[in-house]
Design an enzyme around this catalytic site. Structure first.
Site, PDB file in Angstrom:
ATOM      1  N   ASP A 117       0.842  -1.199   0.000  1.00 43.93           N
ATOM      2  CA  ASP A 117       0.000   0.000   0.000  1.00 43.93           C
ATOM      3  C   ASP A 117       0.878   1.252   0.000  1.00 43.93           C
ATOM      4  O   ASP A 117       1.832   1.337   0.776  1.00 43.93           O
ATOM      5  CB  ASP A 117      -0.911   0.001   1.236  1.00 43.93           C
ATOM      6  CG  ASP A 117      -1.895  -1.157   1.210  1.00 43.93           C
ATOM      7  OD1 ASP A 117      -2.123  -1.706   0.121  1.00 43.93           O
ATOM      8  OD2 ASP A 117      -2.430  -1.518   2.276  1.00 43.93           O
ATOM      9  N   ASP A 153       4.135  -0.959  -8.957  1.00 45.52           N
ATOM     10  CA  ASP A 153       3.977  -0.170 -10.180  1.00 45.52           C
ATOM     11  C   ASP A 153       3.926   1.321  -9.828  1.00 45.52           C
ATOM     12  O   ASP A 153       3.778   2.157 -10.715  1.00 45.52           O
ATOM     13  CB  ASP A 153       2.681  -0.555 -10.917  1.00 45.52           C
ATOM     14  CG  ASP A 153       1.464  -0.050 -10.183  1.00 45.52           C
ATOM     15  OD1 ASP A 153       1.443  -0.170  -8.937  1.00 45.52           O
ATOM     16  OD2 ASP A 153       0.552   0.496 -10.831  1.00 45.52           O
ATOM     17  N   GLU A 195      -1.099 -11.201  -7.926  1.00 44.37           N
ATOM     18  CA  GLU A 195      -2.399 -10.799  -8.491  1.00 44.37           C
ATOM     19  C   GLU A 195      -2.341  -9.364  -9.029  1.00 44.37           C
ATOM     20  O   GLU A 195      -2.778  -9.084 -10.142  1.00 44.37           O
ATOM     21  CB  GLU A 195      -3.496 -10.866  -7.412  1.00 44.37           C
ATOM     22  CG  GLU A 195      -4.183 -12.201  -7.325  1.00 44.37           C
ATOM     23  CD  GLU A 195      -3.798 -12.966  -6.058  1.00 44.37           C
ATOM     24  OE1 GLU A 195      -2.966 -12.471  -5.272  1.00 44.37           O
ATOM     25  OE2 GLU A 195      -4.330 -14.076  -5.873  1.00 44.37           O
ATOM     26  N   GLU A 197       0.279  -7.595  -9.849  1.00 46.66           N
ATOM     27  CA  GLU A 197       1.238  -7.486 -10.964  1.00 46.66           C
ATOM     28  C   GLU A 197       0.549  -7.851 -12.281  1.00 46.66           C
ATOM     29  O   GLU A 197       0.657  -7.132 -13.276  1.00 46.66           O
ATOM     30  CB  GLU A 197       2.422  -8.414 -10.688  1.00 46.66           C
ATOM     31  CG  GLU A 197       3.567  -8.306 -11.678  1.00 46.66           C
ATOM     32  CD  GLU A 197       4.806  -9.058 -11.164  1.00 46.66           C
ATOM     33  OE1 GLU A 197       4.812  -9.497  -9.993  1.00 46.66           O
ATOM     34  OE2 GLU A 197       5.760  -9.196 -11.937  1.00 46.66           O
TER      35      GLU A 197
HETATM   36  N1  SAM Z   1       0.899  -8.712  -2.524  1.00 47.08           N
HETATM   37  C1  SAM Z   1      -0.400  -8.845  -3.135  1.00 47.08           C
HETATM   38  C2  SAM Z   1      -0.273  -8.669  -4.613  1.00 47.08           C
HETATM   39  O1  SAM Z   1       0.769  -8.146  -5.066  1.00 47.08           O
HETATM   40  O2  SAM Z   1      -1.205  -9.051  -5.349  1.00 47.08           O
HETATM   41  C3  SAM Z   1      -1.431  -7.872  -2.527  1.00 47.08           C
HETATM   42  C4  SAM Z   1      -1.139  -6.418  -2.726  1.00 47.08           C
HETATM   43  S1  SAM Z   1      -2.302  -5.356  -1.904  1.00 47.08           S
HETATM   44  C5  SAM Z   1      -2.163  -3.835  -2.721  1.00 47.08           C
HETATM   45  C6  SAM Z   1      -1.492  -5.013  -0.373  1.00 47.08           C
HETATM   46  C7  SAM Z   1      -1.825  -6.017   0.712  1.00 47.08           C
HETATM   47  O3  SAM Z   1      -1.016  -5.767   1.841  1.00 47.08           O
HETATM   48  C8  SAM Z   1      -3.276  -5.924   1.200  1.00 47.08           C
HETATM   49  O4  SAM Z   1      -3.857  -7.194   1.181  1.00 47.08           O
HETATM   50  C9  SAM Z   1      -3.154  -5.362   2.610  1.00 47.08           C
HETATM   51  O5  SAM Z   1      -4.175  -5.797   3.473  1.00 47.08           O
HETATM   52  C10 SAM Z   1      -1.783  -5.884   3.024  1.00 47.08           C
HETATM   53  N2  SAM Z   1      -1.124  -5.069   4.047  1.00 47.08           N
HETATM   54  C11 SAM Z   1      -0.931  -3.727   4.012  1.00 47.08           C
HETATM   55  N3  SAM Z   1      -0.293  -3.306   5.105  1.00 47.08           N
HETATM   56  C12 SAM Z   1      -0.050  -4.412   5.860  1.00 47.08           C
HETATM   57  C13 SAM Z   1       0.573  -4.611   7.117  1.00 47.08           C
HETATM   58  N4  SAM Z   1       1.062  -3.593   7.822  1.00 47.08           N
HETATM   59  N5  SAM Z   1       0.658  -5.867   7.587  1.00 47.08           N
HETATM   60  C14 SAM Z   1       0.140  -6.910   6.885  1.00 47.08           C
HETATM   61  N6  SAM Z   1      -0.482  -6.776   5.688  1.00 47.08           N
HETATM   62  C15 SAM Z   1      -0.568  -5.542   5.180  1.00 47.08           C
END
Ligand code: SAM
Length: 215
Positions: A117, A153, A195, A197
């Site tokens: 994020d 990205d 996913e 990516e």
């Molecule tokens: N890595 C996956 C992908 O590339 O398809 C998911 C990307 S998604 C944008 C970011 C994920 O990180 C979300 O599912 C969010 O809940 C998790 N996340 C964000 N901050 C986190 C934290 N501090 N601890 C654990 N998970 C976290």
């Protein structure tokens, strides 16, 4: 990120044999969970788990732990995991700010951060998984020659991350602003997509990647 609440996901995760609920009790003892001394690699923010599940299937001699904050997405990985006959993949539902409570110094061989994020507001910078505050946490769990890999990205987040590493005990040893632009490059070798990516590549977005290790 907006999340749809998946009813019962929290309970299903707590009951699953593949999620470790009392993770603090395994700090320094993860080999007991896996039953071997193979290296342990973690993905923080694994979402629905495509990347870490494929990595575990491709590399049976490496142990993997997927870490995710929200049950609503983690449940998808847990459901897929049930169908697989592998023994090198577990999950933890937790916020990564607690990561030092889960692992001992040197217990982790590699950390994957994929499409983390962005937290675009400056005042939220320390929540970014590539902030100096998080690198400090990674320093407490990674083995001496451990590696951190980060893909995104989001160019602003990537530039921030390249600068931030300089303020830490780590150094960037390889990076690219266009991972998929040169599939012969060392940094692309063995690339397993996530996913997010797949979605961004289809849209034509360029994927940035950095690899860091201790300075
Ligand atoms: N890595 C996956 C992908 O590339 O398809 C998911 C990307 S998604 C944008 C970011 C994920 O990180 C979300 O599912 C969010 O809940 C998790 N996340 C964000 N901050 C986190 C934290 N501090 N601890 C654990 N998970 C976290």
């Amino acid at each position: 990120m907006r999340l749809r609440n998946v009813r019962g996901s929290r309970e299903a995760i707590a009951d699953s044999e593949f999620t470790i609920n009392d993770f603090k009790e395994y700090k320094g003892k993860w080999r007991e969970i896996f039953g071997n001394d193979n290296p342990i690699r973690i993905e923080i923010g694994m979402g629905k788990g495509k990347f870490i599940t494929e990595m575990a299937m491709n590399n049976p001699d490496i142990n993997y732990i997927g870490i995710e904050k929200y049950s609503s997405v983690l449940i998808r990985a847990v459901e897929k995991r049930r169908e697989l006959e592998i023994d090198n993949l577990f999950f933890i539902r937790m916020d990564a700010v607690e990561i030092e409570d889960a692992f001992e110094k040197g217990e982790i061989d590699r950390i994957y951060l994929n499409f983390s994020d962005p937290w675009p507001k400056d005042r939220h910078a320390k929540r970014r998984l590539t902030s100096r505050q998080f690198f400090e946490r990674y320093d407490k769990i990674l083995k001496d020659d451990g590696i951190i890999e980060f893909k995104t990205d989001n160019k602003d987040l990537f530039d921030f991350s390249l600068e931030e590493v300089k303020e830490t005990k780590f150094k960037v040893i390889n990076y690219t602003y266009d991972l998929h632009g040169d599939t012969d490059a060392e940094i692309y070798r063995g690339n397993v997509t996530t996913e997010y990516e797949d979605k961004f590549v289809e849209k034509g977005n360029k994927i940035c990647k950095l690899v860091a290790t201790r300075a």
